[in-house]
Design an enzyme around this catalytic site. Sequence first.
Site, PDB file in Angstrom:
ATOM      1  N   ASP A 213      -6.453   5.222   2.481  1.00  0.00           N
ATOM      2  CA  ASP A 213      -6.481   3.814   2.119  1.00  0.00           C
ATOM      3  C   ASP A 213      -7.872   3.212   2.318  1.00  0.00           C
ATOM      4  OD1 ASP A 213      -4.089   1.605   1.722  1.00  0.00           O
ATOM      5  OD2 ASP A 213      -5.890   0.748   2.603  1.00  0.00           O
TER       6      ASP A 213
ATOM      7  N   HIS B 138       0.825  -1.199   0.000  1.00  0.00           N
ATOM      8  CA  HIS B 138       0.000   0.000   0.000  1.00  0.00           C
ATOM      9  C   HIS B 138       0.871   1.266   0.000  1.00  0.00           C
ATOM     10  CE1 HIS B 138      -3.953  -1.968   1.323  1.00  0.00           C
ATOM     11  NE2 HIS B 138      -3.077  -2.944   1.255  1.00  0.00           N
TER      12      HIS B 138
END
Length: 364
Positions: free
Chosen positions: A117, A20
């Site tokens: 996120d 990520h």
Amino acid sequence: MGSKSRQLHIFFFPLMAHGHLIPTMDMAKLFAERGVKATIVTTPRNVPTFSKTRGTNVDIQIIKFPAVEAGLPEGCENIDSVTSEDMSDKFIKATKMLQQPLEQLLEEYQPSCLVADIFFPWATDVAANFGIPRLVFGITSFFSLSSQHSLQQYEPHKKVFSDSEPFVIPSFPGEIKLTRMQLPDFYLQEVETDFYKLLKEAMESEFTSYGVVVNSFYELEPAYADHYRKVLGIKAWHIGPVSLCNKDAEDKAQRGKEASIDEHECLKWLSTMKLNSVIYICFGSMPNFSDSQLSELAMGLEASEQQFIWVREAIEKAMRQILVGEEAARAKALGEMAKRAVEEGGSSCSDLNALIEELRLHCP
């Protein structure tokens, strides 16, 4: 922009996991190259991941990760350090405790937009409290995102009689078949795990946020991109592969000529996307791969699950072994499509530019 308009300032807040952090860094650099003030929010032990932002217009803001407060060992700030389900639950707890320090940063810097996120569903309400839009960053693909919604809504895995009996994902393009053996445990347990609760909250935030930014390109999965937008009704932009965008820019800067995005770079992106899918979605792979090919990818993952880089290399090796003949030719064609998508006038480049212009008009 008018003389009275302030510079668009976007906060990027990635999950503390290499799969990520790195795409978020690449994405922030793309925004910065287009005149956007970009700030990445992360924790102390994850700062080295962003070393490539030095010399760019990307700032880093650091917040404390409450590892000890959540019951984790001191210094456990990345999912790569999680080794058990108990630690996973505590890591999820720790990420929820990041809300207050994030709010303090938003109060201090007053950004125009928050790109958070997908596993920070609470970020949508945080952004709303400050009167700014929240974009969800989906790191995998439209296929993975869409299939999760169908599985969660229709639960086809509960309508078969054995773990090996195939079922079709309902209300979904194509006849995609899975078995319960291909699903992660949290789909099959009678009591919801903390991770499954988080996943459901994350899926809900896709509807309640301003929109979703996906690290994919339209030509790779047009049916699933259209399904996500038109059937599910989620506002979304495809801006990937972000790593190839930055590879193109770096090569041009170094050589002063058109860059060539080689097969390795395309394979690296595809394997990273599949790694994220396997880790977080478990079955999330492009539907063109057969069940046997997916099994080979999973075997590559299981052989090297302790380190992100080893896992990626294992998946790359597995992909090289299975991508032969027609599949190899198809992979090469996909690589060329990916390259065109991120070039000026390409689908991802155009979507990114359109998103920035929309934010400039929408944001205070």
